[in-house]
Write a protein that holds these residues in place. Structure first.
Motif, mmCIF file in Angstrom:
data_model
loop_
_atom_site.group_PDB
_atom_site.id
_atom_site.type_symbol
_atom_site.label_atom_id
_atom_site.label_comp_id
_atom_site.label_asym_id
_atom_site.label_seq_id
_atom_site.Cartn_x
_atom_site.Cartn_y
_atom_site.Cartn_z
ATOM 1 N N ALA A 26 0.821 -1.210 0.000
ATOM 2 C CA ALA A 26 0.000 0.000 0.000
ATOM 3 C C ALA A 26 0.857 1.263 0.000
ATOM 4 O O ALA A 26 1.833 1.358 0.730
ATOM 5 N N ASN A 51 -5.160 2.751 1.456
ATOM 6 C CA ASN A 51 -5.949 2.330 2.614
ATOM 7 C C ASN A 51 -7.061 3.354 2.844
ATOM 8 O O ASN A 51 -6.910 4.272 3.644
ATOM 9 N N PRO A 104 -3.400 -1.292 6.760
ATOM 10 C CA PRO A 104 -4.406 -2.300 6.403
ATOM 11 C C PRO A 104 -5.421 -2.581 7.502
ATOM 12 O O PRO A 104 -6.549 -3.005 7.217
#
Length: 241
Positions: A26, A51, A104
């Protein structure tokens, strides 16, 4: 032919596995607008995160220690952090902005707790350091926050941006000269952003030159049309006697 086709399929599969292995996790991107902030202008931030949810923006400087939460429901965020009336009170100098997403797990790893004396930065319910400790330089506080977010047991992504706050200014390259009926042309530079309205007035050099009115001309705003610290749009003014 069949063996060759099989080899091609295996090669393609190997490339796909390698691509998946090197694809980064990410990501978080952000930009501060403007990076050089004349006092009295709004300060904004925009960016993207993988995210979606919320993004925390920490701002640490000589006269400001704060943590703001902004929404990023689709992973994209744009927010005006401070109004002009707020930035006009900022002291000149560097301000550190640290942008943090939730990672996450969808939760911020750090939080702030304010008591009667300080605003403390907490991790897992334990205080780490004061966000607004007068005995600690604000650059050290920003570094401590950045290092805390970089801990291996924290999945939040973060990045740092620096904003330079300064007094607004306009400088002219030279004094225009002319005769009655001429157009006066002048140019200069400014730290104000593009399309910012600049008002002007033309005054006589002595009262005798304009006994009826001390202001020869008050102009409607003209716009700066270039990036920071570069030339202004040339302004044409009628020369009055």
């Amino acid at each position: 032919m069949k063996n060759k086709d099989l080899n091609l399929i295996c090669c393609a599969a190997a490339i796909l596995i390698l691509y998946m292995a090197v694809t980064p996790a990410a990501a978080l991107t952000a930009q501060v607008i403007p990076p050089i902030l004349p006092k009295g202008l709004p300060l904004s931030v925009s960016g993207q995160t993988d995210n979606p949810g919320e993004v925390a923006v920490w701002i640490i400087g000589l006269t400001c220690h704060d943590r703001l939460i902004i929404n990023a429901p689709n992973g994209t965020f744009t927010e005006e952090l401070f109004l002009p009336k707020t930035t006009s009170q900022f002291s000149s100098g560097q301000y550190f902005l640290i942008i943090e997403d939730t990672g996450p797990d969808g939760k911020f790893a750090l939080e702030t707790v304010t008591d009667d004396e300080n605003t403390m930065v907490h991790y897992l319910g334990q205080p780490l350091f004061a966000l607004d400790d007068a005995g600690t330089s604000y650059s050290d506080t920003a570094m401590a926050l950045s290092e805390a977010l970089d801990r291996p047991d924290i999945d939040d992504r973060s990045l740092m941006r620096i904003v330079l706050v300064e007094e607004p200014w306009v400088r002219f390259d030279q004094n225009p000269n002319g005769h009655p009926g001429d157009l006066l042309r002048f140019a200069g530079s400014t730290n104000l952003p593009p399309n910012y309205e600049i008002h002007y007035s033309i005054l006589p050099s002595s009262v005798e030159s304009s006994p009826n009115d001390s202001t020869l001309k008050s102009g409607r705003p003209f716009l700066s049309d270039s990036p920071l610290n570069t030339n202004l749009k040339c302004l044409l003014c009628e020369y009055f006697t």
